[in-house]
Design a protein around this motif. Structure first.
Motif, PDB file in Angstrom:
ATOM      1  N   ILE A 187       0.813  -1.222   0.000  1.00  0.00           N
ATOM      2  CA  ILE A 187       0.000   0.000   0.000  1.00  0.00           C
ATOM      3  C   ILE A 187       0.846   1.272   0.000  1.00  0.00           C
ATOM      4  CG2 ILE A 187      -2.145  -0.971   0.944  1.00  0.00           C
ATOM      5  CD1 ILE A 187      -1.250  -0.044   3.716  1.00  0.00           C
ATOM      6  N   SER A 188       2.117   1.173   0.368  1.00  0.00           N
ATOM      7  CA  SER A 188       2.986   2.367   0.304  1.00  0.00           C
ATOM      8  C   SER A 188       3.302   2.718  -1.141  1.00  0.00           C
ATOM      9  CB  SER A 188       4.307   2.129   1.030  1.00  0.00           C
ATOM     10  OG  SER A 188       4.077   1.925   2.385  1.00  0.00           O
ATOM     11  N   ALA A 189       3.676   1.703  -1.909  1.00  0.00           N
ATOM     12  CA  ALA A 189       4.099   1.948  -3.292  1.00  0.00           C
ATOM     13  C   ALA A 189       2.909   2.084  -4.232  1.00  0.00           C
ATOM     14  CB  ALA A 189       5.000   0.819  -3.762  1.00  0.00           C
ATOM     15  N   ASP A 190       1.827   1.376  -3.949  1.00  0.00           N
ATOM     16  CA  ASP A 190       0.743   1.301  -4.927  1.00  0.00           C
ATOM     17  C   ASP A 190      -0.626   1.126  -4.262  1.00  0.00           C
ATOM     18  OD1 ASP A 190      -0.646   1.099  -7.300  1.00  0.00           O
ATOM     19  OD2 ASP A 190      -0.046  -0.980  -7.696  1.00  0.00           O
ATOM     20  N   LEU A 191      -1.039   2.142  -3.500  1.00  0.00           N
ATOM     21  CA  LEU A 191      -2.330   2.080  -2.814  1.00  0.00           C
ATOM     22  C   LEU A 191      -3.472   1.837  -3.804  1.00  0.00           C
ATOM     23  CD1 LEU A 191      -4.124   2.381  -0.273  1.00  0.00           C
ATOM     24  CD2 LEU A 191      -4.119   4.860  -0.683  1.00  0.00           C
ATOM     25  N   ASP A 192      -3.459   2.564  -4.915  1.00  0.00           N
ATOM     26  CA  ASP A 192      -4.571   2.421  -5.855  1.00  0.00           C
ATOM     27  C   ASP A 192      -4.613   1.042  -6.500  1.00  0.00           C
ATOM     28  OD1 ASP A 192      -6.493   4.564  -6.021  1.00  0.00           O
ATOM     29  OD2 ASP A 192      -4.768   5.857  -6.380  1.00  0.00           O
ATOM     30  N   THR A 233       7.293   0.957   8.776  1.00  0.00           N
ATOM     31  CA  THR A 233       7.715   0.774   7.388  1.00  0.00           C
ATOM     32  C   THR A 233       6.747   1.422   6.395  1.00  0.00           C
ATOM     33  OG1 THR A 233       6.597  -1.358   7.348  1.00  0.00           O
ATOM     34  CG2 THR A 233       8.936  -1.388   7.878  1.00  0.00           C
ATOM     35  N   LEU A 234       5.533   1.762   6.838  1.00  0.00           N
ATOM     36  CA  LEU A 234       4.572   2.393   5.919  1.00  0.00           C
ATOM     37  C   LEU A 234       4.853   3.888   5.786  1.00  0.00           C
ATOM     38  CD1 LEU A 234       1.276   0.530   6.924  1.00  0.00           C
ATOM     39  CD2 LEU A 234       2.749   0.101   4.956  1.00  0.00           C
ATOM     40  N   GLY A 235       5.089   4.556   6.903  1.00  0.00           N
ATOM     41  CA  GLY A 235       5.460   5.972   6.858  1.00  0.00           C
ATOM     42  C   GLY A 235       4.268   6.912   6.769  1.00  0.00           C
ATOM     43  N   LYS A 236       4.513   8.140   7.210  1.00  0.00           N
ATOM     44  CA  LYS A 236       3.468   9.162   7.292  1.00  0.00           C
ATOM     45  C   LYS A 236       2.781   9.402   5.948  1.00  0.00           C
ATOM     46  CE  LYS A 236       4.259  13.714   7.890  1.00  0.00           C
ATOM     47  NZ  LYS A 236       4.828  14.951   8.493  1.00  0.00           N
ATOM     48  N   GLU A 237       3.565   9.421   4.862  1.00  0.00           N
ATOM     49  CA  GLU A 237       3.001   9.738   3.533  1.00  0.00           C
ATOM     50  C   GLU A 237       1.942   8.708   3.125  1.00  0.00           C
ATOM     51  OE1 GLU A 237       6.302   9.219   4.117  1.00  0.00           O
ATOM     52  OE2 GLU A 237       6.674  11.366   4.475  1.00  0.00           O
ATOM     53  N   THR A 238       2.162   7.449   3.506  1.00  0.00           N
ATOM     54  CA  THR A 238       1.185   6.414   3.172  1.00  0.00           C
ATOM     55  C   THR A 238      -0.152   6.712   3.854  1.00  0.00           C
ATOM     56  OG1 THR A 238       2.937   4.796   2.943  1.00  0.00           O
ATOM     57  CG2 THR A 238       0.718   3.921   3.251  1.00  0.00           C
ATOM     58  N   PHE A 239      -0.096   7.159   5.107  1.00  0.00           N
ATOM     59  CA  PHE A 239      -1.342   7.448   5.825  1.00  0.00           C
ATOM     60  C   PHE A 239      -2.011   8.700   5.285  1.00  0.00           C
ATOM     61  CE2 PHE A 239       0.958   4.524   8.445  1.00  0.00           C
ATOM     62  CZ  PHE A 239      -0.040   3.593   8.706  1.00  0.00           C
ATOM     63  N   GLU A 240      -1.190   9.654   4.839  1.00  0.00           N
ATOM     64  CA  GLU A 240      -1.749  10.852   4.206  1.00  0.00           C
ATOM     65  C   GLU A 240      -2.532  10.451   2.950  1.00  0.00           C
ATOM     66  OE1 GLU A 240       1.238  13.789   3.335  1.00  0.00           O
ATOM     67  OE2 GLU A 240      -0.265  15.317   2.854  1.00  0.00           O
ATOM     68  N   LYS A 241      -1.967   9.513   2.191  1.00  0.00           N
ATOM     69  CA  LYS A 241      -2.650   9.035   0.975  1.00  0.00           C
ATOM     70  C   LYS A 241      -3.924   8.265   1.321  1.00  0.00           C
ATOM     71  CE  LYS A 241       1.403   7.548  -1.076  1.00  0.00           C
ATOM     72  NZ  LYS A 241       2.136   6.517  -1.817  1.00  0.00           N
ATOM     73  N   ILE A 242      -3.854   7.439   2.365  1.00  0.00           N
ATOM     74  CA  ILE A 242      -4.997   6.602   2.733  1.00  0.00           C
ATOM     75  C   ILE A 242      -6.184   7.445   3.170  1.00  0.00           C
ATOM     76  CG2 ILE A 242      -5.830   4.943   4.475  1.00  0.00           C
ATOM     77  CD1 ILE A 242      -2.979   3.651   4.273  1.00  0.00           C
ATOM     78  N   ILE A 243      -5.953   8.380   4.093  1.00  0.00           N
ATOM     79  CA  ILE A 243      -7.100   9.132   4.650  1.00  0.00           C
ATOM     80  C   ILE A 243      -7.693  10.121   3.644  1.00  0.00           C
ATOM     81  CG2 ILE A 243      -6.423   8.854   7.068  1.00  0.00           C
ATOM     82  CD1 ILE A 243      -5.337  11.735   6.981  1.00  0.00           C
ATOM     83  N   ASN A 244      -6.935  10.413   2.583  1.00  0.00           N
ATOM     84  CA  ASN A 244      -7.460  11.331   1.569  1.00  0.00           C
ATOM     85  C   ASN A 244      -7.908  10.642   0.285  1.00  0.00           C
ATOM     86  OD1 ASN A 244      -7.124  13.983   2.838  1.00  0.00           O
ATOM     87  ND2 ASN A 244      -4.944  13.478   2.830  1.00  0.00           N
TER      88      ASN A 244
END
Ligand code: FE
Ligand code: FE
Ligand code: ZN
Length: 278
Positions: A187-192, A233-244
């Protein structure tokens, strides 16, 4: 509307949990239906629940999530434990009938050596025994990390359980970000891409809730060790992408990170700062 909260201790009752959630910046929460290690539930306090329902309506608390105990195993090789899972789930759901808008989440189970296929059939058997037409609480299957003999780490396994359940319109899915990553979904590299796969195999209309946890381990580790948001290992940016993400942002988000209340308050504040306006 950003629906965000964290896992809270149920020992003080529903009204108290709602007040705690508001105090730390949340508008929902998760709690264990009963002691995660035991099977006995607290007595049902109807006064507390009435006050909770009124308080929630007034203060915009919504979509709370009741989590079944970790020890509940619908696909244990021990038939006594499978019967206990039926009893616990039925009892939990009868209690939840007093809380409109609540959802119920459980770990599909661990097949304890019987194999995935038998596990899937036994989980569906528990659901086919427990689910009745009068139950209005959505029952969510949580995506798992694939630790040990856990069932439900592949979207295909979740889809099969749903397919084999007669009253499958009662079922939904809770996506745990640590678990899916540990299961091998990047999900970090390719959430979509992961969401496309979820949609193709299960259907995104089944996704009712998200557990927000960073992971201590890399993609595919099958470990299930939660980490604080941004420290894994997921990192803040991954969560920014998820919640938005446009396909996720309407869902309720629940933190199950290794935190006390002050840590949860900080994470909720961080996530609110990362959330884009509606
Ligand atoms: Fe869980
Ligand atoms: Fe979880
Ligand atoms: Zn976990």
């Amino acid at each position: 509307m950003f629906t965000i909260g964290c896992h809270l201790s149920a020992s003080e009752g529903f009204l108290s949990m709602a007040k705690t959630s508001l105090a730390i910046g949340g508008n929902t929460f998760q709690y264990f239906s009963r002691n995660p290690r035991g099977s006995k539930a607290r007595p049902l306090d109807r006064d507390d629940i009435d006050r909770f329902n009124a308080f929630s309506a007034e203060n915009g608390i919504e979509k709370i999530l009741c989590h079944a105990p970790y020890t509940m195993n619908a696909c244990s090789s021990d038939p006594g434990l499978r019967d206990l899972a039926k009893e616990m789930m039925a009892d939990d759901l009868s209690r939840l009938s007093y809380i409109p808008g609540a959802m119920y989440n459980f770990h599909p189970g661990s097949h304890t050596g019987q194999g995935i296929e038998t596990g899937i059939n036994e989980i569906a058997d528990v659901l086919n025994t427990v689910l009745t037409a009068d139950i209005n609480t959505p029952v969510l299957l949580e995506t798992m990390a694939g630790k040990g003999s856990e069932v439900g780490s592949r979207f295909e396994e979740i889809a099969l359980i749903i397919e084999k359940t007669d009253l499958c319109d009662k079922l939904g899915v809770c996506l745990d970000t640590c678990h899916v990553s540990d299961a091998g979904y990047d999900i970090s590299a390719d959430l979509d891409g992961v969401l496309d796969e979820f949609d193709r195999i299960i259907g995104l209309e089944r996704l009712y809730a998200v557990h927000l946890n960073d992971s201590m381990n890399p993609v595919g580790a099958h470990k299930d060790r939660h980490q604080k948001i941004g420290e894994g290992t997921l990192g803040k940016e991954t969560f920014e992408k998820i919640i938005n993400n446009k396909r996720l942002r309407g869902l309720p988000f629940f933190l199950e990170t290794p935190n006390e209340l002050d840590g949860y308050a900080n994470e909720i504040k961080l996530l609110k700062s990362l959330r884009l306006e509606d």
